[in-house]
Design an enzyme around this catalytic site. Structure first.
Site, PDB file in Angstrom:
ATOM      1  N   ARG A  58       0.838  -1.216   0.000  1.00  0.00           N
ATOM      2  CA  ARG A  58       0.000   0.000   0.000  1.00  0.00           C
ATOM      3  C   ARG A  58       0.867   1.257   0.000  1.00  0.00           C
ATOM      4  O   ARG A  58       0.443   2.325  -0.438  1.00  0.00           O
ATOM      5  CB  ARG A  58      -0.972  -0.006   1.193  1.00  0.00           C
ATOM      6  CG  ARG A  58      -1.785   1.267   1.323  1.00  0.00           C
ATOM      7  CD  ARG A  58      -3.093   1.086   2.094  1.00  0.00           C
ATOM      8  NE  ARG A  58      -2.920   0.401   3.353  1.00  0.00           N
ATOM      9  CZ  ARG A  58      -2.408   0.955   4.469  1.00  0.00           C
ATOM     10  NH1 ARG A  58      -2.033   2.220   4.471  1.00  0.00           N
ATOM     11  NH2 ARG A  58      -2.289   0.260   5.562  1.00  0.00           N
ATOM     12  N   TYR A 112     -16.158  15.078 -17.195  1.00  0.00           N
ATOM     13  CA  TYR A 112     -16.647  13.705 -17.060  1.00  0.00           C
ATOM     14  C   TYR A 112     -17.654  13.674 -15.896  1.00  0.00           C
ATOM     15  O   TYR A 112     -17.376  14.211 -14.812  1.00  0.00           O
ATOM     16  CB  TYR A 112     -15.440  12.813 -16.755  1.00  0.00           C
ATOM     17  CG  TYR A 112     -15.724  11.362 -16.617  1.00  0.00           C
ATOM     18  CD1 TYR A 112     -16.043  10.594 -17.721  1.00  0.00           C
ATOM     19  CD2 TYR A 112     -15.647  10.737 -15.383  1.00  0.00           C
ATOM     20  CE1 TYR A 112     -16.289   9.236 -17.597  1.00  0.00           C
ATOM     21  CE2 TYR A 112     -15.887   9.380 -15.243  1.00  0.00           C
ATOM     22  CZ  TYR A 112     -16.215   8.637 -16.359  1.00  0.00           C
ATOM     23  OH  TYR A 112     -16.447   7.300 -16.224  1.00  0.00           O
ATOM     24  N   ASP A 185      -7.458  16.589 -16.722  1.00  0.00           N
ATOM     25  CA  ASP A 185      -7.787  15.196 -17.018  1.00  0.00           C
ATOM     26  C   ASP A 185      -7.440  14.987 -18.496  1.00  0.00           C
ATOM     27  O   ASP A 185      -8.117  15.502 -19.383  1.00  0.00           O
ATOM     28  CB  ASP A 185      -9.274  14.944 -16.738  1.00  0.00           C
ATOM     29  CG  ASP A 185      -9.680  13.485 -16.955  1.00  0.00           C
ATOM     30  OD1 ASP A 185      -9.009  12.797 -17.756  1.00  0.00           O
ATOM     31  OD2 ASP A 185     -10.678  13.048 -16.349  1.00  0.00           O
ATOM     32  N   LYS A 210      -8.478   3.512 -19.967  1.00  0.00           N
ATOM     33  CA  LYS A 210      -8.819   3.815 -21.362  1.00  0.00           C
ATOM     34  C   LYS A 210      -7.616   3.608 -22.300  1.00  0.00           C
ATOM     35  O   LYS A 210      -7.214   2.490 -22.504  1.00  0.00           O
ATOM     36  CB  LYS A 210      -9.384   5.236 -21.436  1.00  0.00           C
ATOM     37  CG  LYS A 210     -10.350   5.603 -20.290  1.00  0.00           C
ATOM     38  CD  LYS A 210     -11.672   4.850 -20.379  1.00  0.00           C
ATOM     39  CE  LYS A 210     -12.532   4.969 -19.122  1.00  0.00           C
ATOM     40  NZ  LYS A 210     -12.849   6.321 -18.687  1.00  0.00           N
TER      41      LYS A 210
HETATM   42  C1  PLP Z   1     -13.302   6.965 -17.455  1.00  0.00           C
HETATM   43  C2  PLP Z   1     -12.932   8.343 -17.126  1.00  0.00           C
HETATM   44  C3  PLP Z   1     -12.682   8.731 -15.808  1.00  0.00           C
HETATM   45  C4  PLP Z   1     -12.830   7.776 -14.645  1.00  0.00           C
HETATM   46  O1  PLP Z   1     -11.920   6.745 -14.732  1.00  0.00           O
HETATM   47  P1  PLP Z   1     -12.179   5.291 -14.078  1.00  0.00           P
HETATM   48  O2  PLP Z   1     -10.937   4.546 -14.430  1.00  0.00           O
HETATM   49  O3  PLP Z   1     -13.426   4.744 -14.700  1.00  0.00           O
HETATM   50  O4  PLP Z   1     -12.337   5.520 -12.624  1.00  0.00           O
HETATM   51  C5  PLP Z   1     -12.302  10.045 -15.564  1.00  0.00           C
HETATM   52  N1  PLP Z   1     -12.195  10.929 -16.571  1.00  0.00           N
HETATM   53  C6  PLP Z   1     -12.437  10.598 -17.856  1.00  0.00           C
HETATM   54  C7  PLP Z   1     -12.300  11.633 -18.910  1.00  0.00           C
HETATM   55  C8  PLP Z   1     -12.811   9.298 -18.177  1.00  0.00           C
HETATM   56  O5  PLP Z   1     -13.064   8.968 -19.448  1.00  0.00           O
END
Ligand code: PLP
Length: 403
Positions: A58, A112, A185, A210
């Site tokens: 952790r 998001y 992000d 992603k």
């Molecule tokens: C999917 C996504 C998130 C969240 O990510 P997780 O891995 O599902 O927690 C945050 N920002 C964007 C732009 C995303 O596409």
């Protein structure tokens, strides 16, 4: 070992072998919760933070550290901290902005959905308020920054699902002037297409689930910091909140990154061709694609994304701009996968109004332009002719079913 009992042998046999002389070429999966040392003095030294060695997963693990180092290098940061998901990473990045009860966050209105949810629920409960602005309009961002005096600004490189390009450098200047931190992000662009820290951001957040993974088989998140002193706060969330990246996911993600450029180049090429073909389709009212936007005309796209690319997402709005038509179209797809994720080698489609923006009130969705007939396409690496044929037959099937 042979002189011990069977129960002891079952627990200890095979463990504690000497490290091999040959170094592994790929980072091994260190599937261990804890690390042991020859003496307690050594353990004490490691706990004190000297040497950067490991005691407990952790707090840090070599497989996860390899992924963090890779991301820090790709994003041109001072260091990175990995988490179990993109949302855990966003939570940590916001925490690292020193928010306290009474602080304000200025968020892009197009963020998001779950990020807005995180602000509205978790951070609001801690006394942090959120003000939103149109982050594609720097005047609006400046005015709201001057008015609300936020401690942090949150932007996305490409907005979801309309794929608007954010002037990250412009936002960074506004944040700096106001003494606020800029969190970006960068999930939709990936570090292959954009490196927000080089444009002045303080933190970059990724849903590694992603494009970094690229194969739809892992979940993770990461924050990369521009300044070394911010890493402490990020590590604190990791250790105390505990949403750490698993070593198995770290291994997948580290492998995924190696082909990020190859995948994205082809995905971006496919997206460009697909957007061109779909623009000709009379059954569509609109095609959202950054290379055919205001951002491209003004030169902003060239400054934000690696050229000649414009991302690997295309959003389409059906002429029959209803949820029923969108569902008929999506149900008729045979190759493109219906899913609420993106960035995979396989092409995926999602219906924003009922998924990512489900919690957003219908009036707000309408104001943002996220209509019922809008479908986001995350373009994969297949043959673009097959993708176009699939979308075309699904449009025919969905239109054919009306009246
Ligand atoms: C999917 C996504 C998130 C969240 O990510 P997780 O891995 O599902 O927690 C945050 N920002 C964007 C732009 C995303 O596409």
């Amino acid at each position: 070992m042979t002189s011990t009992g069977l129960w002891t042998r079952m627990v200890h046999a095979g463990e504690g072998r000497q490290a091999p002389l040959g170094r592994p070429v790929a980072t091994p999966i260190y599937a261990t919760a804890a690390f042991t040392y020859d003496s307690m003095e050594d353990v004490d030294k490691v706990f004190s933070g000297q040497g950067g060695d490991y005691v407990y997963t952790r707090h840090g693990n070599p497989t996860v550290a390899a992924f963090e180092e890779a991301m820090s290098i790709l994003e041109d940061g001072e260091g990175a901290c990995a988490y179990a998901s993109g949302m855990a990473a966003m939570h940590a990045a916001l925490f690292a902005c020193d928010l306290t009860p009474g602080s304000t966050v200025l968020a892009s209105q197009d963020l998001y959905g779950a990020t807005l949810g995180l602000l509205d629920h978790v951070f609001a409960a801690a006394g942090v308020q959120t003000v939103t602005a149109d982050f594609c309009d720097l005047d609006d961002v400046r005015e709201k920054t001057l008015g609300a005096k936020p401690k942090a600004l949150i932007a996305e490189t490409l907005s979801n699902p309309l794929l608007k390009v954010c002037d990250l450098h412009g936002c960074a200047l506004i944040a700096k002037e106001a003494g606020a931190r800029l969190v970006v992000d960068n999930t939709f662009a990936s570090p292959f297409l954009c490196q927000p820290l080089t444009l002045g951001a303080d933190f970059v957040v990724h849903s590694a689930t992603k494009y970094l993974s690229g194969h739809g088989d892992s979940m993770g998140g990461v924050v990369v910091a521009r300044r070394a002193q911010d890493l402490k706060a990020l590590a604190k969330v990791m250790k105390l909140v505990g949403g750490v990246l698993s070593v198995w996911e770290a291994h997948h993600l580290l492998r995924g990154i190696k082909t990020l450029g190859l995948r994205l180049e082809r995905q971006c090429d496919n997206a460009r061709q697909l957007a061109g073909l779909l623009r000709e389709d009379a059954r569509l009212a609109r095609v959202h694609y950054p290379a055919r936007s205001e951002a491209a005309a003004s030169g902003l796209l060239d400054r934000v994304l690696r050229q000649p690319h414009a991302g690997a997402l295309v959003s389409i709005e059906l002429k029959d701009n209803t949820r029923a038509a969108a569902f008929r179209f999506m149900n008729a797809l045979k190759l493109c996968v219906r899913l609420t994720s993106l960035g995979d080698v396989a092409t995926g489609v999602s219906h924003s109004a009922s998924s990512s923006h489900r919690e957003v009130p219908p009036e707000t969705r309408a104001r943002l332009g996220i209509t019922e007939g809008l479908v986001r396409i995350s373009v994969g690496i297949e043959d673009v002719a097959d993708l176009h044929a699939d979308i075309s037959q699904a449009l025919a099937a969905s239109v054919g079913l009306v009246k």
